[in-house]
Design an enzyme around this catalytic site. Structure first.
Site, PDB file in Angstrom:
ATOM      1  N   VAL A 100      -3.822   9.240  -3.601  1.00  0.00           N
ATOM      2  CA  VAL A 100      -2.838   8.912  -4.633  1.00  0.00           C
ATOM      3  C   VAL A 100      -3.430   9.134  -6.019  1.00  0.00           C
ATOM      4  O   VAL A 100      -2.767   9.666  -6.920  1.00  0.00           O
ATOM      5  CB  VAL A 100      -2.341   7.467  -4.473  1.00  0.00           C
ATOM      6  CG1 VAL A 100      -1.481   7.053  -5.663  1.00  0.00           C
ATOM      7  CG2 VAL A 100      -1.546   7.316  -3.185  1.00  0.00           C
ATOM      8  N   MET A 144      -8.307   5.650   2.726  1.00  0.00           N
ATOM      9  CA  MET A 144      -8.400   6.834   1.877  1.00  0.00           C
ATOM     10  C   MET A 144      -7.115   7.108   1.100  1.00  0.00           C
ATOM     11  O   MET A 144      -7.066   8.058   0.323  1.00  0.00           O
ATOM     12  CB  MET A 144      -8.736   8.061   2.739  1.00  0.00           C
ATOM     13  CG  MET A 144     -10.089   7.999   3.411  1.00  0.00           C
ATOM     14  SD  MET A 144     -11.457   7.928   2.221  1.00  0.00           S
ATOM     15  CE  MET A 144     -11.242   9.471   1.358  1.00  0.00           C
ATOM     16  N   ARG A 145      -6.085   6.298   1.314  1.00  0.00           N
ATOM     17  CA  ARG A 145      -4.832   6.571   0.611  1.00  0.00           C
ATOM     18  C   ARG A 145      -5.012   6.459  -0.901  1.00  0.00           C
ATOM     19  O   ARG A 145      -4.397   7.198  -1.668  1.00  0.00           O
ATOM     20  CB  ARG A 145      -3.728   5.629   1.096  1.00  0.00           C
ATOM     21  CG  ARG A 145      -2.386   5.918   0.433  1.00  0.00           C
ATOM     22  CD  ARG A 145      -1.248   5.087   1.013  1.00  0.00           C
ATOM     23  NE  ARG A 145      -0.860   5.582   2.326  1.00  0.00           N
ATOM     24  CZ  ARG A 145      -0.924   4.868   3.444  1.00  0.00           C
ATOM     25  NH1 ARG A 145      -1.408   3.649   3.411  1.00  0.00           N
ATOM     26  NH2 ARG A 145      -0.534   5.371   4.589  1.00  0.00           N
ATOM     27  N   ALA A 146      -5.855   5.530  -1.351  1.00  0.00           N
ATOM     28  CA  ALA A 146      -6.074   5.364  -2.785  1.00  0.00           C
ATOM     29  C   ALA A 146      -6.651   6.629  -3.402  1.00  0.00           C
ATOM     30  O   ALA A 146      -6.242   7.047  -4.498  1.00  0.00           O
ATOM     31  CB  ALA A 146      -7.000   4.173  -3.036  1.00  0.00           C
ATOM     32  N   ASP A 152       0.819  -1.214   0.000  1.00  0.00           N
ATOM     33  CA  ASP A 152       0.000   0.000   0.000  1.00  0.00           C
ATOM     34  C   ASP A 152       0.851   1.262   0.000  1.00  0.00           C
ATOM     35  O   ASP A 152       0.362   2.340  -0.333  1.00  0.00           O
ATOM     36  CB  ASP A 152      -0.915  -0.009   1.226  1.00  0.00           C
ATOM     37  CG  ASP A 152      -1.971   1.082   1.169  1.00  0.00           C
ATOM     38  OD1 ASP A 152      -2.646   1.185   0.132  1.00  0.00           O
ATOM     39  OD2 ASP A 152      -2.098   1.835   2.147  1.00  0.00           O
TER      40      ASP A 152
END
Length: 709
Positions: free
Chosen positions: A279, A274-276, A193
């Site tokens: 990014v 929420m990282r997706a 991730d």
């Protein structure tokens, strides 16, 4: 210094080159993970990227690459006085798979720290990579403790070295690029991730493209400097475009419509956290800047999703990363693009093509879509198409069980037939841990107890070679009686090399889990074999999570077969298991002998890795195979040989029906391990299994059995 292969001379690999260039424009994208088979230009393209990065302004003499305009206030070489800086090329630092912790984060001079109270710090690779590229080849083989350090540095943008009360901190912001061959094992989800983008690469199957790859590679090897000179113009154009895109990036507008597209896409593919979303937003804005636009369009969001989501969507660990592009288009079509605003001149340099072709050049007659690379490259396959998209095989007919012992069988049955088509595995479930008894010294993992370089401290000893983990209390205890004789006058201890003590630690190791699976006719009933495969698949998932090596031996008909030699690629074992046919008689003894031979060879190759044998069978033995003799006697003798070798074993009893013969239990007794039913293999009903494994191997009764064997 050797001349690197030019980035623009890499044939094809469009997605790989785009992902690397996007990170060159905006390191905030978060790095790239490159997955693909060997010989697909992964390493070559990454190493060539550093030549396209703009130069870095640094404080002269600073070992930690502080920027003159904003030096790190906690820099170990600081504080820095204001003034002009010096420019140097951006670094690309390679982290070897076998590197030590001290090599990665740096090392303290323990003797000077104790005796003089000074922080004598030698920077590591994280300091060298600050404001540059940190490249990890075969990142999936990196040891867990190094992965943990990388995760901490990537999350905090700094590296901390804590050793017995002495603390050093320095900035460590870098572009993380990793390459890996999925056949050698997968990455931990936490590290996976942390990579902003992921790219799948494969070798081209087009002869013309492969010819171009070979032609360029041979030309480079014959004259590296001359070859690089022929591509210098294209390199300059791409370098200028990177600089222009960096300058344009702050002006790019990410509208509400684009944000809705990003949020809907991440929700539609059920990605965690929420990282997706973040990014994807950064990638989409960088794509717009790379194209010379100040507005993010739907095409930017779509491309960002293909690069940022495949490794983040929820999937079985054995499924290949990928996205359903039809589903992606369906989601994005719900949000039409906003009206584009007036765009600035996308070409700040009149002499620069606004969309230069990185593959363009004197030796690329095929154009930008050629597959291949200097190591044998190829075009990028479409995203998706993993095992999760495969059509289920046709349901096989019910297969008869083995005939009773002594009953005549046809030649086809004796040889291994009638062979039944492979059936799908049942849904996997969570199993409790099986471990090898005792204390090992194998490779780091998460299964059995072992002496490791990392873990809880259990004692101290004199160092063997270089000191890596100081045991402070034991060192002080060893030095204290000699202070008067050594003339101690100040506050510091007088430490000699003989006083130093190494901390001994206990952690977990990975094991070799060798599966011996009965594929005979007695296992061929559709529902039964599906349950058996589901159980083995569940154990494979457990081995994947615990970073074990796995192997697969199957037996049916008249012989046993090594279906998969021991490997770190657990998904390869899962693929072989899915295709496993059934039918014929049951040469159980031959399967055990084959397993013993595999373990003997692996013991020579990797003596520190301890094995765990998992035998999946109903215990019937109806054939002695090529060995001959009584099948049951051969089975018992083979099992006792494995027990005498000290192999920890577990028998998964697959016997079903109202009448049970208990043959698997007898086999387990000969092996010196426990037997557990398929239902009992589940985590919620397996409470005493680990204890049983240890007890069965270490009790005096077992030793008596081994001596008798």
């Amino acid at each position: 210094m050797s001349t690197p292969y030019p980035f623009t001379a890499v044939v094809g690999q469009t997605d790989l080159r785009l992902a690397l260039l996007l990170n060159a424009v905006s390191p905030a994208v978060g790095g790239v993970l490159v997955r693909g088979e060997k010989g697909t230009a992964k390493s070559t393209a990454v190493r060539a990227l550093s030549t396209l990065l703009p130069q870095v302004d640094v404080v002269p003499g600073c070992r930690f690459s502080c920027a003159p305009v904003a030096p790190d206030p906690d820099c170990p070489d600081g504080p820095h006085e204001g003034g002009p800086g010096g420019a140097r090329p951006a670094r690309m630092v390679e982290l070897p798979v076998g590197a030590s912790e001290d090599r990665l984060v740096g090392a303290l001079d323990i003797e000077r720290a104790l005796a003089e109270g000074v922080k004598a710090f030698e920077p590591g690779l994280l300091a060298d990579a600050h404001r540059g590229i940190l490249y990890v080849d075969e990142v999936n083989l990196l040891h867990d403790h190094l992965i943990d350090l990388l995760l901490d540095a990537a999350a905090m943008g700094a590296s901390y070295v804590e050793r017995e009360g002495v603390s050093v901190r320095h900035a460590a912001r870098f572009l993380l690029v990793g390459t890996m061959n999925p056949e050698e094992g997968e990455l931990r989800p936490q590290l996976l991730d942390r990579f902003g983008l992921t790219v799948e690469v494969a070798a081209s199957r087009e002869p013309a493209q492969r010819v171009e790859v070979v032609r360029r590679r041979l030309a480079y090897e014959d004259d590296p400097a001359g070859f690089a000179a022929r591509w210098s113009g294209d390199e300059h154009e791409v370098r200028a475009r990177v600089v222009a895109a960096r300058a344009l990036l702050p002006q790019v507008r990410l509208g509400d419509n684009a944000l809705l597209q990003i949020a809907a896409t991440c929700a539609g593919f059920e990605v965690d956290g929420m990282r997706a979303d973040i990014v994807m937003a950064r990638t989409a804005t960088t794509l717009a800047a790379w194209a010379g636009r100040t507005t993010v369009l739907k095409e930017d969001v779509r491309q960002a999703a293909l690069l940022a989501l495949p490794h983040r969507r929820r999937r079985n660990p054995f499924d290949a990363p990928g996205l359903d592009e039809d589903k992606l288009d369906e989601i994005l079509d719900q949000f039409p693009d906003e009206e584009p605003q007036d765009e600035p001149d996308p070409d700040p340099d009149p002499g620069t093509d606004p969309e230069p072709d990185p593959d363009g050049g004197p030796e690329n007659p095929q154009g930008p879509d050629d597959g291949g690379g200097p190591d044998g490259g190829g075009g990028v396959p479409p995203q998706g198409g993993g095992p999760q998209d495969a059509q289920p095989p046709a349901e096989p007919a019910e297969a008869p069980a083995d005939a009773p012992e002594g009953a005549p069988q046809s030649p086809a049955q004796e040889a291994g037939g009638p062979e039944q088509a492979a059936v799908r595995a049942a849904e996997p479930f969570r199993t409790k841990m099986l471990s090898v008894p005792g204390l090992g010294e194998g490779a780091a993992g998460r299964r059995s107890r072992a002496r490791t370089a990392h873990g809880r401290t259990t004692g101290a000893q004199r160092p063997r070679g270089q000191l890596t983990k100081l045991h402070l209390a034991a060192t002080v205890h060893a030095a204290a009686p000699h202070q008067k004789a050594r003339g101690r006058a100040g506050r510091g201890l007088v430490i000699r090399k003989d006083d130093l003590r190494q901390a001994t630690r206990e952690g977990r190791e990975g094991n070799l889990v060798l599966f011996v699976v009965d594929a005979s006719g007695s296992m061929a009933a559709r529902q039964r074999m599906s349950a058996v495969k589901g159980a083995v698949l569940s154990l494979l998932l457990d081995a994947y999570q615990r970073r074990d090596k796995v192997g697969l031996v199957t037996f049916r008909g008249a012989a046993a077969e090594l279906a998969l030699p021991p490997t770190s690629s657990v998904d390869a074992a899962a693929a072989r298991l899915e295709k496993l046919p059934t039918g014929g008689r049951t040469p159980l003894g031959s399967g055990l002998l084959k397993a013993r031979e595999v373990l003997r060879i692996e013991r020579l190759r990797d003596p520190s890795r301890r094995p765990l044998l998992v035998v999946v069978t109903d215990g019937r033995a109806t054939s002695a195979g090529a060995v001959g003799g009584d099948p049951r006697e051969l089975t018992a003798r083979s099992a006792r040989l494995l027990a005498a070798d000290g192999v920890a074993s577990v028998v998964v009893d697959c016997e079903s029906g109202p009448v049970r013969l208990g043959l698997a239990g007898a086999l387990a007794a000969d092996l010196g391990g426990p037997a557990v039913t398929l239902d009992g293999l589940r985590a919620d009903s397996l409470a005493g299994l680990v204890k049983d494994v240890r007890t069965a191997v270490t009790t005096p009764a077992t030793h008596t059995t081994r001596r008798a064997a």
